[in-house]
Write a protein that holds these residues in place. Structure first.
Motif, PDB file in Angstrom:
ATOM      1  N   LYS A  87     -10.169  -7.291   7.184  1.00  9.80           N
ATOM      2  CA  LYS A  87      -9.320  -6.683   6.163  1.00  9.80           C
ATOM      3  C   LYS A  87      -9.020  -7.660   5.036  1.00  9.80           C
ATOM      4  O   LYS A  87      -8.956  -7.281   3.864  1.00  9.80           O
ATOM      5  CB  LYS A  87      -8.023  -6.214   6.811  1.00  9.80           C
ATOM      6  CG  LYS A  87      -7.105  -5.463   5.862  1.00  9.80           C
ATOM      7  CD  LYS A  87      -5.868  -4.963   6.577  1.00  9.80           C
ATOM      8  CE  LYS A  87      -4.950  -4.234   5.620  1.00  9.80           C
ATOM      9  NZ  LYS A  87      -3.712  -3.763   6.285  1.00  9.80           N
ATOM     10  N   ASP A  90     -12.941  -8.736   3.452  1.00 10.18           N
ATOM     11  CA  ASP A  90     -13.878  -7.665   3.113  1.00 10.18           C
ATOM     12  C   ASP A  90     -15.309  -8.197   3.084  1.00 10.18           C
ATOM     13  O   ASP A  90     -15.991  -8.173   2.058  1.00 10.18           O
ATOM     14  CB  ASP A  90     -13.522  -7.053   1.758  1.00 10.18           C
ATOM     15  CG  ASP A  90     -14.319  -5.784   1.474  1.00 10.18           C
ATOM     16  OD1 ASP A  90     -14.855  -5.199   2.426  1.00 10.18           O
ATOM     17  OD2 ASP A  90     -14.421  -5.399   0.291  1.00 10.18           O
ATOM     18  N   SER A 102     -11.171  11.458  -0.798  1.00  9.21           N
ATOM     19  CA  SER A 102      -9.806  10.942  -0.758  1.00  9.21           C
ATOM     20  C   SER A 102      -8.909  12.026  -0.193  1.00  9.21           C
ATOM     21  O   SER A 102      -8.733  13.076  -0.811  1.00  9.21           O
ATOM     22  CB  SER A 102      -9.354  10.535  -2.163  1.00  9.21           C
ATOM     23  OG  SER A 102      -8.007  10.127  -2.152  1.00  9.21           O
ATOM     24  N   GLY A 122      -3.924   7.471  -0.902  1.00 14.17           N
ATOM     25  CA  GLY A 122      -4.048   6.026  -0.998  1.00 14.17           C
ATOM     26  C   GLY A 122      -3.465   5.301   0.203  1.00 14.17           C
ATOM     27  O   GLY A 122      -3.299   5.865   1.295  1.00 14.17           O
ATOM     28  N   ASP A 123      -3.156   4.010   0.003  1.00 15.61           N
ATOM     29  CA  ASP A 123      -2.669   3.167   1.080  1.00 15.61           C
ATOM     30  C   ASP A 123      -1.318   3.643   1.582  1.00 15.61           C
ATOM     31  O   ASP A 123      -0.485   4.124   0.813  1.00 15.61           O
ATOM     32  CB  ASP A 123      -2.555   1.716   0.605  1.00 15.61           C
ATOM     33  CG  ASP A 123      -3.906   1.122   0.225  1.00 15.61           C
ATOM     34  OD1 ASP A 123      -4.924   1.627   0.748  1.00 15.61           O
ATOM     35  OD2 ASP A 123      -3.942   0.179  -0.579  1.00 15.61           O
ATOM     36  N   LYS A 124      -1.113   3.463   2.875  1.00 14.42           N
ATOM     37  CA  LYS A 124       0.157   3.864   3.474  1.00 14.42           C
ATOM     38  C   LYS A 124       1.215   2.800   3.232  1.00 14.42           C
ATOM     39  O   LYS A 124       0.940   1.604   3.237  1.00 14.42           O
ATOM     40  CB  LYS A 124      -0.030   4.096   4.975  1.00 14.42           C
ATOM     41  CG  LYS A 124      -0.948   5.281   5.272  1.00 14.42           C
ATOM     42  CD  LYS A 124      -1.020   5.579   6.757  1.00 14.42           C
ATOM     43  CE  LYS A 124      -1.876   6.814   7.004  1.00 14.42           C
ATOM     44  NZ  LYS A 124      -1.967   7.151   8.442  1.00 14.42           N
ATOM     45  N   LYS A 125       2.447   3.258   3.010  1.00 12.20           N
ATOM     46  CA  LYS A 125       3.549   2.370   2.694  1.00 12.20           C
ATOM     47  C   LYS A 125       4.500   2.291   3.883  1.00 12.20           C
ATOM     48  O   LYS A 125       4.720   3.282   4.582  1.00 12.20           O
ATOM     49  CB  LYS A 125       4.303   2.887   1.466  1.00 12.20           C
ATOM     50  CG  LYS A 125       3.436   2.998   0.218  1.00 12.20           C
ATOM     51  CD  LYS A 125       4.214   3.571  -0.955  1.00 12.20           C
ATOM     52  CE  LYS A 125       3.326   3.702  -2.186  1.00 12.20           C
ATOM     53  NZ  LYS A 125       4.056   4.288  -3.342  1.00 12.20           N
ATOM     54  N   GLN A 306     -10.349  -0.028  12.398  1.00 10.13           N
ATOM     55  CA  GLN A 306     -10.005   0.313  11.019  1.00 10.13           C
ATOM     56  C   GLN A 306      -9.017   1.469  10.963  1.00 10.13           C
ATOM     57  O   GLN A 306      -8.064   1.452  10.181  1.00 10.13           O
ATOM     58  CB  GLN A 306     -11.249   0.675  10.232  1.00 10.13           C
ATOM     59  CG  GLN A 306     -10.940   1.187   8.820  1.00 10.13           C
ATOM     60  CD  GLN A 306     -12.186   1.468   8.016  1.00 10.13           C
ATOM     61  OE1 GLN A 306     -13.017   0.603   7.821  1.00 10.13           O
ATOM     62  NE2 GLN A 306     -12.320   2.707   7.563  1.00 10.13           N
ATOM     63  N   ASP A 310      -3.642  -0.019  10.571  1.00 15.18           N
ATOM     64  CA  ASP A 310      -2.470   0.093   9.694  1.00 15.18           C
ATOM     65  C   ASP A 310      -1.542   1.223  10.111  1.00 15.18           C
ATOM     66  O   ASP A 310      -0.616   1.562   9.368  1.00 15.18           O
ATOM     67  CB  ASP A 310      -2.918   0.322   8.243  1.00 15.18           C
ATOM     68  CG  ASP A 310      -3.667  -0.874   7.703  1.00 15.18           C
ATOM     69  OD1 ASP A 310      -3.323  -2.001   8.078  1.00 15.18           O
ATOM     70  OD2 ASP A 310      -4.613  -0.678   6.911  1.00 15.18           O
ATOM     71  N   GLU A 311      -1.773   1.821  11.266  1.00 11.10           N
ATOM     72  CA  GLU A 311      -0.951   2.952  11.676  1.00 11.10           C
ATOM     73  C   GLU A 311       0.383   2.476  12.239  1.00 11.10           C
ATOM     74  O   GLU A 311       0.497   1.400  12.827  1.00 11.10           O
ATOM     75  CB  GLU A 311      -1.677   3.787  12.745  1.00 11.10           C
ATOM     76  CG  GLU A 311      -2.833   4.608  12.199  1.00 11.10           C
ATOM     77  CD  GLU A 311      -2.378   5.793  11.388  1.00 11.10           C
ATOM     78  OE1 GLU A 311      -1.166   6.052  11.338  1.00 11.10           O
ATOM     79  OE2 GLU A 311      -3.237   6.462  10.793  1.00 11.10           O
ATOM     80  N   SER A 431     -10.963  -3.195  -6.594  1.00 12.64           N
ATOM     81  CA  SER A 431     -10.020  -4.162  -6.036  1.00 12.64           C
ATOM     82  C   SER A 431     -10.129  -5.515  -6.719  1.00 12.64           C
ATOM     83  O   SER A 431      -9.212  -6.332  -6.607  1.00 12.64           O
ATOM     84  CB  SER A 431     -10.274  -4.327  -4.534  1.00 12.64           C
ATOM     85  OG  SER A 431     -11.581  -4.835  -4.300  1.00 12.64           O
TER      86      SER A 431
END
Length: 668
Positions: A87, A90, A102, A122-125, A306, A310-311, A431
């Motif tokens: 992560k 990359d 998406s 998008g990315d989780k907060k 993957q 991030d969960e 990125s």
């Protein structure tokens, strides 16, 4: 390409313990990350006869220039560290799982004082609960519209919420009973949070007791002859049932599981994932990846890393059903169980409803792979042709696999900014986009381009790349935490993939080709900037808009490519993307500079204190009506500053004698 024998570790140097290893290229960039039960056995396999290696693995070891490793205590720690490094860096040669689209989620911002339900991508907060993903955003909005009858929680933006709070009137949703209107105090923060928690509980699959509770209350209201309340509760039950009908029951006993399936050929593999919560399909996702030397069991393991890396705890189900048992299944189960806080089972279903559902997911994966190959076949061929054509036309030593394009944007010399966009293998790599505020903006595009390129490349020759011994001295340890460093905020030497603080650099490695927007003057300025700092191995060209001609430094006449050229089309895409990125940044800067507040220019009142005042009073008008004592109650506002703010807003010069209220300057 390098000879692997030139950087092969000495015999007996590699430990036999479990650990994680990294291959780096000549620029110090990490190109591959892997883990092994025995580091010596795994790394030695890369330095045998390279003709026996898989083509992708052979290219990786020939691209590499050094290898390093970190010893850990057990295989679970190796699993965590491998995920953190993949992560963070990359790596180019690690298998990448790209979403085939998406996907939108239904998100509940539980981290806010008044949680909000909204569609998010998008990315989780952190602090936000996610439900889905859904195939379409309209499906989320339809579901949300049905559920707001029963769970009237906030869905408005922060601006709408603050305006309603200031004027003391809720929006339309409050008047039609689809919002409890916490903005005007109809419910307390605790009551609104309870509504949000019930909504999240329903979306998580605990649906039965909500319907039963509404039926019980409807019957009680009917017995008391309160038919108006009973009718409203009846409509609420219908709304919940309609929301439940949108997701069919596929597994009995309120099962919580994620079902993975794959379809592959010689080159690529496609995955599909169905999220089942409470026995109902709550969402669907898909990935497509290139196949390397890894076996399917290794690919499944990397995919699970993957997906769940991030969960939050709520995102990990009790069961994970896969078509092929992943390598290191016991370690994966231990890792997932630690994430969830309860036992998680990873298994391959053999019969029954779960096997039938797995076959349905597999059919979706086959269709996804077929669609991807049809869509990508022409794109891949065109990109390869474009890179090869640019290599031949521009007389480059190798194909420009990494292209960086720069552009300048301003209006008559004001708010001068620059942009840098990156294309790798003919595709944008957002990125690594960068924005520059030109410090000496004079309206001269060539001078601004010179400054931007100097700031981009100035560390390339001043900082040597780290040696293998330098890197290893700080890397080998007996245990790891698995924590991932944050991205650095300052400019770091390009030659070093990791800065002094251990964080990754902003600029990963030098490009093969630099493209600037403009003709011969802009190209010469760019070439001069690179020459002054000693960069001689990066090619520079300019693409002029009028005739789309390519200018090369030192050449009197431009290179003209046919309008149908794939190489020209790629350069146009790169140039136009840099132009778009620069203009967007310039508009943001210009809009910010044109926004003038009555609080601006007050000595000692910076942005943080302005925000504190606005948070406390809601508006400048209310601030103007406040007394000096009320202003001093705000954190960070002292008596002297409160007097100055009050005097500026009210125009009372007598309160601050000897100070020009317009500028804040002391006058005689």
């Amino acid at each position: 390409m390098a000879d692997p024998s030139t950087y092969r570790p000495r015999p007996g140097e590699i430990p036999t313990e479990p650990g994680v290893y990294r291959f780096r290229d000549a620029h110090g960039r990490v190109i591959y990350v892997g883990k092994a039960i025995s580091l010596r056995s795994r790394l030695n396999s890369y330095f045998q006869d390279i003709s026996a290696l898989h083509p992708r693995t052979r290219t990786m070891v020939q691209t590499g220039a050094s290898v390093e490793w970190t010893v850990v205590r057990n295989e679970v720690e190796a699993l965590q560290l491998e995920y953190a490094w993949i992560k963070e860096y990359d790596p180019r040669f690690n298998v990448k799982y790209r979403d085939d689209k998406s996907y939108p989620y239904l998100a509940v911002t539980m981290g806010e004082e008044f949680p909000r339900a909204q569609v998010m991508r998008g990315d989780k907060k952190p602090g936000t609960r996610y439900f889905g993903p859904y195939a379409h955003a309209w499906a989320i909005r339809e579901t949300l519209d049905q559920l707001l009858r029963v769970f009237p929680m906030r869905t408005c933006s922060k601006g709408v919420f603050n305006r309603a709070h200031q004027v003391g009137r809720p929006c339309l949703l409050g008047y039609i009973d689809k919002c409890a209107a916490p903005c005007v105090g109809w419910v307390s923060p605790e009551e609104h949070r309870a509504i949000a928690e019930d909504f999240s509980d329903f979306m998580a699959g605990n649906t039965g007791h909500f319907v039963k509770d509404l039926e019980r209350r409807m019957q009680a209201a009917s017995k008391e002859l309160d038919f108006e309340t009973a009718a409203r509760l009846r409509d609420d039950i219908v709304a919940l049932q309609r929301a439940l009908e949108k997701s069919a029951v596929v597994l009995p006993d309120a099962t919580d599981a994620d079902i993975f399936a794959l379809a592959d050929d010689e080159l690529e593999v496609a995955f599909q994932l169905f999220h089942v919560r409470g026995g109902r399909v709550r969402g669907q996702r898909g990935w497509v990846s290139e196949k390397g030397a890894e076996q399917l069991a290794d690919i499944v393991e990397h995919l699970l890393l993957q997906v769940y890396g991030d969960e939050s705890r709520e995102g990990v189900p009790r069961e994970v059903l896969v078509p092929v048992a992943p390598s290191g299944r016991a370690n994966l189960e231990a890792w997932l169980s630690e994430l969830r806080g309860a036992r998680v089972e990873v298994r391959v279903p053999q019969r029954g409803d779960k096997r039938a559902l797995l076959e349905t997911v597999a059919r979706n994966a086959q269709q996804s792979l077929a669609r991807h190959k049809v869509a990508r076949s022409g794109d891949l061929t065109a990109r390869s042709q474009a890179l090869q054509e640019l290599q031949e036309v521009l007389d480059l030593d190798e194909a420009p696999l990494r292209i960086e394009s720069f552009d300048i944007s301003h209006v008559q010399g004001s708010d001068v900014v620059g942009s840098m966009v990156v294309f790798e293998d003919g595709l944008p790599r957002k990125s690594e986009y960068r924005r520059f505020i030109v410090r000496h903006g004079t309206g001269d595009d060539t001078a601004a381009m010179h400054e931007v390129l100097t700031r981009r490349f100035r560390h390339l020759v001043t900082a040597p790349a780290p040696t293998e011994s330098d890197v290893r001295s700080g890397e080998q340890s007996d245990a790891v935490s698995g924590e991932q460093p944050d991205a650095t905020s300052g400019e770091q030497p390009i030659g070093q993939p990791v800065g002094p603080d251990g964080r990754p650099n902003r600029f990963a490695y030098p490009p093969n080709l630099v493209v600037v927007d403009g003709g011969l003057p802009q190209v010469n300025a760019a070439a001069a900037a690179l020459s002054e700092i000693g960069v001689t191995d990066v090619s520079v060209i300019g693409l002029a808009k009028r005739l789309e001609e390519i200018w090369v430094p030192g050449q009197e006449f431009p290179v003209i490519l046919p309008r149908t050229s794939e190489g020209l089309y790629l350069l146009q895409r790169v140039r136009d993307e840099a132009h778009r990125f620069a203009n967007t940044f310039h508009r943001q800067r210009r809009s910010k500079s044109m926004t003038v507040s009555r609080l601006d220019g007050i000595p000692g009142l910076g942005p943080a204190r302005q925000k504190a005042l606005l948070r406390a009073f809601g508006s400048v008008r209310r601030m103007e009506a406040a007394t000096v004592e009320e202003l001093t109650e705000v954190s960070g506002i002292g008596p002297a500053l409160a007097v100055l703010v009050h005097a500026r807003l009210t125009g009372d010069q007598a309160r601050v004698p000897g100070v020009n209220l317009a500028t804040g300057e002391v006058v005689d």
